[in-house]
Design an enzyme around this catalytic site. Structure first.
Site, PDB file in Angstrom:
ATOM      1  N   LYS A 112     -63.024 -10.105 -68.523  1.00  0.00           N
ATOM      2  CA  LYS A 112     -62.265  -8.848 -68.395  1.00  0.00           C
ATOM      3  C   LYS A 112     -63.139  -7.686 -68.863  1.00  0.00           C
ATOM      4  O   LYS A 112     -63.577  -7.673 -70.015  1.00  0.00           O
ATOM      5  CB  LYS A 112     -60.987  -8.956 -69.245  1.00  0.00           C
ATOM      6  N   ASP A 124     -62.469   2.373 -63.626  1.00  0.00           N
ATOM      7  CA  ASP A 124     -63.922   2.227 -63.709  1.00  0.00           C
ATOM      8  C   ASP A 124     -64.350   0.765 -63.866  1.00  0.00           C
ATOM      9  O   ASP A 124     -65.537   0.477 -64.035  1.00  0.00           O
ATOM     10  CB  ASP A 124     -64.460   3.062 -64.885  1.00  0.00           C
ATOM     11  N   ASP A 253     -46.892  -8.538 -62.421  1.00  0.00           N
ATOM     12  CA  ASP A 253     -48.300  -8.937 -62.328  1.00  0.00           C
ATOM     13  C   ASP A 253     -48.854  -9.325 -63.695  1.00  0.00           C
ATOM     14  O   ASP A 253     -49.997  -9.758 -63.803  1.00  0.00           O
ATOM     15  CB  ASP A 253     -49.153  -7.813 -61.715  1.00  0.00           C
TER      16      ASP A 253
HETATM   17  P1  AMP Z   1     -52.972  -3.662 -66.614  1.00  0.00           P
HETATM   18  O1  AMP Z   1     -52.211  -2.433 -66.958  1.00  0.00           O
HETATM   19  O2  AMP Z   1     -54.173  -3.927 -67.461  1.00  0.00           O
HETATM   20  O3  AMP Z   1     -52.093  -4.875 -66.500  1.00  0.00           O
HETATM   21  O4  AMP Z   1     -53.585  -3.405 -65.138  1.00  0.00           O
HETATM   22  C1  AMP Z   1     -52.845  -3.060 -64.000  1.00  0.00           C
HETATM   23  C2  AMP Z   1     -53.772  -2.967 -62.822  1.00  0.00           C
HETATM   24  O5  AMP Z   1     -54.727  -1.944 -63.015  1.00  0.00           O
HETATM   25  C3  AMP Z   1     -54.555  -4.238 -62.509  1.00  0.00           C
HETATM   26  O6  AMP Z   1     -54.738  -4.308 -61.118  1.00  0.00           O
HETATM   27  C4  AMP Z   1     -55.858  -3.972 -63.234  1.00  0.00           C
HETATM   28  O7  AMP Z   1     -56.931  -4.710 -62.721  1.00  0.00           O
HETATM   29  C5  AMP Z   1     -56.045  -2.475 -62.981  1.00  0.00           C
HETATM   30  N1  AMP Z   1     -56.860  -1.822 -64.015  1.00  0.00           N
HETATM   31  C6  AMP Z   1     -56.521  -1.564 -65.292  1.00  0.00           C
HETATM   32  N2  AMP Z   1     -57.525  -0.917 -65.931  1.00  0.00           N
HETATM   33  C7  AMP Z   1     -58.526  -0.777 -65.041  1.00  0.00           C
HETATM   34  C8  AMP Z   1     -59.827  -0.215 -65.066  1.00  0.00           C
HETATM   35  N3  AMP Z   1     -60.317   0.367 -66.179  1.00  0.00           N
HETATM   36  N4  AMP Z   1     -60.582  -0.254 -63.959  1.00  0.00           N
HETATM   37  C9  AMP Z   1     -60.110  -0.823 -62.834  1.00  0.00           C
HETATM   38  N5  AMP Z   1     -58.899  -1.353 -62.718  1.00  0.00           N
HETATM   39  C10 AMP Z   1     -58.113  -1.357 -63.806  1.00  0.00           C
HETATM   40 MG    MG Z   2     -52.294  -6.629 -65.946  1.00  0.00          MG
END
Ligand code: AMP
Ligand code: MG
Length: 486
Positions: A112, A124, A253
């Site tokens: 990650k 990013d 998700d």
């Molecule tokens: P999360 O809030 O971490 O569960 O992420 C929700 C979505 O946003 C998922 O598809 C992650 O892969 C994407 N995501 C979260 N942070 C980033 C980041 N810094 N760069 C690219 N995608 C991100």
């Molecule tokens: Mg997530």
């Protein structure tokens, strides 16, 4: 590098699925990485040679791939705060490979913070030290509390600056789990590819992670699978409620089909009990507040069941979903009765428990200290519990009622206390403790995080030398605001 000392076997199975389920992506290397934490105990369980830390540092930084690694970004979609988002997927994490440990267990290795992927949208592709450490600490804390969770194998920090509200330090976490398949994988298959894709994913999931169901005829196999995922989800949420854990972002998700606690963002353990506590600063409506979690767990199971409408009978879907309430209620009651040291059956138990929650809420009582205090009554008397209350008479009247109920128990008070201490943790990952460890790590001092991890490995032990870590949080450490930005 996978040396003779390594005792694991690699078999990448997810990449055998149809190509639309993922994209091949190489990690984008990070600069001048340092190993922040390496989980030697877990490495041993997984059959990994822990003496190769320099190699693992480079792997964590995306500078080196090992033979057999086939990094991919998984495609999934999902409901975020109730709204369907078709554009999700691994936006900053990669499934590196799949291994089997010496005990035959299957592990997905997910890096990650490995850089951008086709699903990064506006992101990013990076993860910052602060949130990576929070995930490392909490997943280990949950594991040692006995709550199903993904694990942390190792994490690195690096020199690359990452822009969030301010400039932060980049980091990457090698997260491992039985599987990284989420409810959202099924939503993607159902809403973008159709019933055949759902069936393919379902068959893969059952073969890999629920092999005990393989011998059943198809209709029964699918029903039993749904019942099992629903039951695991219900049991996991019951454990969160009993320990006072708020996940913070229960989007579909972020729900694992293995029933593991998954994707640690702005989570919190409750300090002062507040039934409506919202740990996610961005969740203004309180959709994922502490007392909403059981209901949200069910809604997520409904999202999952909906994806199966073309591959399963509607009555079976309903039957599968009905499991949630029954399993949740019985597991929650069982856990709360254990926390209170109650072995016998009494019709009044639920009202005793609900009134207890009402009292803790109204008087803002520290959730963990209350139950731990209750578990040392034989040795220490009522003081540890009473002293948590401004108005001690409130505690006294509940204790009097509790004592009446204890009269129908057969265990000796010493035995009961011992059993209660085995289920009521003394040490939890309070937000301020994580914050102290993060601040030090940001200065390059990693001893604080290692010390905290050591304490959290034995949450039910007295550890008298670490009393400070069990105390009430300082004023600055209460109700800290944690946002989604990570
Ligand atoms: P999360 O809030 O971490 O569960 O992420 C929700 C979505 O946003 C998922 O598809 C992650 O892969 C994407 N995501 C979260 N942070 C980033 C980041 N810094 N760069 C690219 N995608 C991100
Ligand atoms: Mg997530």
């Amino acid at each position: 590098m996978v040396t003779a000392l390594s005792k694991f076997r690699i078999e990448n199975r997810y990449v055998k699925l149809p190509k639309h389920f993922y994209s091949h992506v190489q990690p984008t290397p990070l600069k001048e990485p340092r190993m922040v934490c390496f989980n030697d105990e877990l490495a041993e369980e997984m059959g990994i040679d822990p003496s190769e830390k320099d190699h693992w540092t480079r792997v964590g930084a995306g500078q080196e791939l090992l033979e057999g690694m086939e990094p991919i970004a998984m495609k999934y979609t999902g409901h975020q705060f109730g709204m369907y988002n078709p554009d999700l997927g691994d936006g900053r994490g990669l499934l590196m490979w799949e291994s089997y440990g010496p005990d035959g267990r299957h592990w997905d290795w997910h890096l990650k913070g490995a850089g951008m992927t086709p699903y990064s949208r506006f992101g990013d592709g990076r993860a910052v030290l602060r949130s990576t450490l929070r995930e490392y600490l909490c997943s280990e804390a949950m594991h040692y509390l006995g709550i199903p969770t993904t694990r942390a194998l190792f994490m690195v920090s690096a020199k690359d600056p990452v822009m969030r509200e301010s400039i932060e330090t980049a980091a990457a976490l090698m997260r491992v789990a039985q599987t990284h398949i989420r409810f959202g994988h099924f939503e993607y298959a159902a809403y973008h590819k159709g019933p055949e894709a759902v069936r393919t994913l379902l068959d893969h999931t059952i073969e890999m992670h629920f092999p005990e169901l393989l011998e059943l005829p198809q209709a029964e196999r699918y029903l039993r699978w749904l019942e099992e995922v629903v039951s695991r989800t219900a049991r996991m949420v019951a454990q969160w409620q009993a320990v006072g854990f708020c996940h913070g972002v229960m989007n579909s998700d972020n729900m694992s089909i293995a029933g593991d606690t998954f994707d640690y963002g702005p989570y919190a353990f409750l300090d002062d009990f507040d039934a409506g506590y919202i740990c996610n600063h961005t969740d203004q409506g309180g959709r994922y507040a502490y007392n909403q979690q059981p209901q949200i767990g069910f809604i997520n199971c409904q999202f999952l069941a909906q994806t199966l409408t073309n591959v399963m009978d509607e009555d079976d879907l309903r039957r599968g979903l009905r499991r949630y309430e029954t399993v949740y209620n019985s597991r929650f009651q069982q856990l709360m009765k254990q926390k209170l040291g109650l072995e016998q059956e009494s019709e009044q138990d639920m009202s005793l428990i609900m009134d207890l929650f009402g009292m803790l809420h109204e008087h803002h009582i520290d959730y963990t200290l209350f139950f731990r205090g209750l578990s040392t009554r034989h040795a220490r008397g009522n003081a540890p519990v009473r002293d948590l209350f401004v108005d001690r008479s409130v505690a006294d009247s509940w204790l009097a009622r509790y004592d009446e109920r204890l009269a129908s128990e057969t265990r000796s008070p010493e035995e009961r206390d011992t059993a209660m201490r085995a289920v009521n943790p003394k040490y939890i990952l309070r937000n301020y403790l994580a914050q102290e460890a993060i601040q030090d790590a940001q200065q390059g001092i990693y001893t604080t995080v290692h010390k905290l991890l050591d304490i959290l490995k034995r949450p039910y032990d007295e550890q008298p030398e670490n009393e400070r870590y069990a105390a009430l949080p300082p004023d600055w450490g209460k109700h800290m605001e944690i946002s989604c930005s990570s």
